[in-house]
Design an enzyme around this catalytic site. Structure first.
Site, PDB file in Angstrom:
ATOM      1  N   CYS A  33       0.733  -1.228  -0.059  1.00 53.96           N
ATOM      2  CA  CYS A  33       0.028  -0.008   0.149  1.00 53.96           C
ATOM      3  C   CYS A  33       0.812   1.440  -0.027  1.00 53.96           C
ATOM      4  CB  CYS A  33      -0.985  -0.094   1.264  1.00 53.96           C
ATOM      5  SG  CYS A  33      -0.033  -0.073   2.717  1.00 53.96           S
ATOM      6  N   CYS A 103      -2.357  -3.011   8.662  1.00 55.21           N
ATOM      7  CA  CYS A 103      -2.266  -1.911   9.108  1.00 55.21           C
ATOM      8  C   CYS A 103      -1.704  -1.775  10.302  1.00 55.21           C
ATOM      9  CB  CYS A 103      -3.561  -0.804   8.848  1.00 55.21           C
ATOM     10  SG  CYS A 103      -4.154  -1.129   7.497  1.00 55.21           S
TER      11      CYS A 103
END
Ligand code: FES
Length: 141
Positions: A33, A103
Site C-alpha cells: 500500500c 495496518c
C-alpha cells in the site's frame, strides 16, 4: 465498519510528532500500500518508555493503530512494550475490518524497530526482540 474507538483515534490521534534525540527510532513500511510509519521512543535509565510519538503517512487504520500503540507503550518497560502486539492494539480499538489487519502490523513492527534501534545504540539485548526486517527501501517490489 469502524469502531468508535478507531474513529476517535483516527480523527483525534494522540502523540503525533517527533522526539528530538530519541532513544530509539523505528521506520517501517508496507510495500503493497506504500504506507509508512515512524515511531520515536524516549527511554529512561530504568528502561522505561517515558515518551512516545509517531508520524504515519498512511491510511486511517494505520493512524488509529499508531495512536493507540503509542498510548499503550507509554510508561511500560522495554520488555513489557514487546507485549503490545498488533492483536493487543486491535483489541484495544475494538477490532478492525479484516482487510485492515495489515495496518495494525505496521504499528507493532515500528515499535519493534524503535526498540531494536534503542538496544543497538546501548549495546543491550531485549529478550524476545527480533531484528526488524530490512530497511523499507529494500522492501519495494
Ligand atoms: Fe496500508 Fe493501511 S492500507 S497501512
Amino acid at each position: 465498519m469502524y469502531s468508535e474507538k478507531v474513529m476517535d483515534h483516527f480523527s483525534n490521534p494522540r502523540n503525533v510528532g517527533e522526539i528530538e534525540n530519541a532513544s530509539g527510532v523505528g521506520t517501517v513500511g508496507n510495500a503493497k500500500c506504500g504506507d509508512i510509519m515512524r515511531i520515536f521512543l524516549d527511554i529512561d535509565e530504568n528502561q522505561v518508555i517515558r515518551d512516545c510519538k509517531f508520524k504515519t503517512f498512511g491510511c486511517g487504520a494505520a493512524v488509529a493503530t499508531s495512536s493507540m500503540a503509542t498510548e499503550m507503550v507509554m510508561g511500560k518497560t522495554v520488555q513489557e512494550a514487546l507485549e503490545v502486539t498488533n492483536v493487543a492494539v486491535m483489541e484495544a480499538l475494538d477490532g478492525l475490518p479484516p482487510v485492515k489487519v495489515h495496518c495494525s502490523l505496521l504499528a507493532e513492527e515500528a515499535i519493534h524497530a524503535a526498540l531494536w534501534d534503542y538496544a543497538e545504540k546501548n549495546g543491550i539485548q531485549i529478550e524476545g526482540l527480533k531484528k526488524p526486517k530490512a530497511d523499507i527501501h529494500d522492501e519495494e517490489e
